[in-house]
Design a protein around this motif. Structure first.
Motif, PDB file in Angstrom:
ATOM      1  N   PRO A 122      34.927  43.660  42.346  1.00 24.38           N
ATOM      2  CA  PRO A 122      35.000  44.212  43.553  1.00 24.38           C
ATOM      3  C   PRO A 122      36.562  44.355  44.257  1.00 24.38           C
ATOM      4  O   PRO A 122      36.533  44.942  45.322  1.00 24.38           O
ATOM      5  CB  PRO A 122      34.188  43.300  44.558  1.00 24.38           C
ATOM      6  CG  PRO A 122      33.283  42.959  43.679  1.00 24.38           C
ATOM      7  CD  PRO A 122      34.173  42.599  42.248  1.00 24.38           C
ATOM      8  N   ALA A 123      37.622  43.633  43.534  1.00 24.22           N
ATOM      9  CA  ALA A 123      39.040  43.845  44.014  1.00 24.22           C
ATOM     10  C   ALA A 123      39.581  45.193  44.289  1.00 24.22           C
ATOM     11  O   ALA A 123      40.384  45.394  44.494  1.00 24.22           O
ATOM     12  CB  ALA A 123      39.574  42.597  43.448  1.00 24.22           C
ATOM     13  N   THR A 124      38.874  45.979  43.333  1.00 29.46           N
ATOM     14  CA  THR A 124      39.145  47.552  43.168  1.00 29.46           C
ATOM     15  C   THR A 124      38.069  48.278  43.987  1.00 29.46           C
ATOM     16  O   THR A 124      36.640  48.116  43.851  1.00 29.46           O
ATOM     17  CB  THR A 124      39.352  47.792  41.777  1.00 29.46           C
ATOM     18  OG1 THR A 124      40.409  47.144  41.312  1.00 29.46           O
ATOM     19  CG2 THR A 124      39.778  49.170  41.738  1.00 29.46           C
ATOM     20  N   GLY A 125      38.648  49.348  44.792  1.00 29.33           N
ATOM     21  CA  GLY A 125      37.544  50.190  45.442  1.00 29.33           C
ATOM     22  C   GLY A 125      38.053  51.350  45.208  1.00 29.33           C
ATOM     23  O   GLY A 125      39.186  51.918  44.649  1.00 29.33           O
ATOM     24  N   TYR A 126      37.008  52.478  45.589  1.00 26.07           N
ATOM     25  CA  TYR A 126      36.954  53.685  45.330  1.00 26.07           C
ATOM     26  C   TYR A 126      36.642  54.570  46.540  1.00 26.07           C
ATOM     27  O   TYR A 126      35.810  54.186  47.237  1.00 26.07           O
ATOM     28  CB  TYR A 126      36.342  54.210  44.127  1.00 26.07           C
ATOM     29  CG  TYR A 126      36.387  53.241  42.773  1.00 26.07           C
ATOM     30  CD1 TYR A 126      37.395  53.927  41.808  1.00 26.07           C
ATOM     31  CD2 TYR A 126      35.847  52.424  42.439  1.00 26.07           C
ATOM     32  CE1 TYR A 126      37.790  53.249  40.626  1.00 26.07           C
ATOM     33  CE2 TYR A 126      36.235  51.541  41.306  1.00 26.07           C
ATOM     34  CZ  TYR A 126      36.925  51.991  40.055  1.00 26.07           C
ATOM     35  OH  TYR A 126      37.253  51.551  39.232  1.00 26.07           O
TER      36      TYR A 126
END
Length: 200
Positions: free
Chosen positions: A51-55
């Motif tokens: 979840p440290a990466t978002g879109y």
């Protein structure tokens, strides 16, 4: 069929605040919806694997309509609104997908970024992706980044992450993907669960 819009694809490092409350992205989207040429809904989510990466996926009439914001007072408001959301790297591209995408509306969306290893492989990469797209009834769609035609963005909708891996283990897609990854470098390959948002 109506024309296919340019899709803004944003991949970014998320803040702790966003991971705890994904709805804080809505303030930024509400501001974006005031711009000329934006389509609703927008889609946002964090990566399932990390979840440290978002879109974010936002459709526009054209890339030019979106980039016109740079010349308006709205830009500063958007930059301020993004501070609680983005932390560190932000990657943004615009894609005109090969068909209208329903991938964003599925429980899981696969996000794959590819770069052909050599420009001579580009046509074969597109041929493989077109066949995969047709075999999924356009649940998989793709297109080159308008900012860098050597970068290809692929999205595909799935019932679950497990369903994705089970499907691509079958002989036909497995062979197609093995060939694809021989001629193209995988630079990003993860899954997200996207939430549509049409404004408050």
């Amino acid at each position: 069929m109506s024309s296919i819009p340019a899709t803004e694809v944003v991949i970014y490092s998320t803040t702790k605040e966003l991971r705890e409350d994904p709805s804080i992205v809505y303030h930024t989207l509400d501001l974006g919806f005031t711009a000329d040429g934006v389509h609703k809904p927008a889609y946002s989510g964090v990566q399932i694997e990390d979840p440290a990466t978002g879109y974010m996926f936002i459709n526009w009439d054209s890339r030019e309509k979106h980039m016109a914001i740079l010349e308006t007072p709205l830009l500063q408001s958007l930059q301020e609104a993004m501070k609680p959301i983005f932390e560190g790297s932000v990657k943004m591209n615009h894609i005109i997908f090969n068909d209208h995408t329903t991938a964003f509306q599925q429980p899981v969306t696969e996000v794959l970024l590819l770069t052909p290893k050599d420009p001579s492989h580009r046509a074969e990469v597109f041929d493989i992706l077109t066949k995969l797209s047709d075999s999924t009834k356009q649940m998989l769609v793709f297109g080159p980044a308008l900012e860098d035609e050597n970068e290809v963005v692929v999205v595909c909708g799935w019932p679950s992450v497990e369903a994705h891996w089970e499907t691509v283990a079958n002989p036909e897609p497995k062979a197609a993907l093995e060939r694809l990854y021989t001629i193209a470098d995988k630079i990003h390959h993860f899954h997200t669960s996207l939430t549509p948002y049409s404004g408050k």
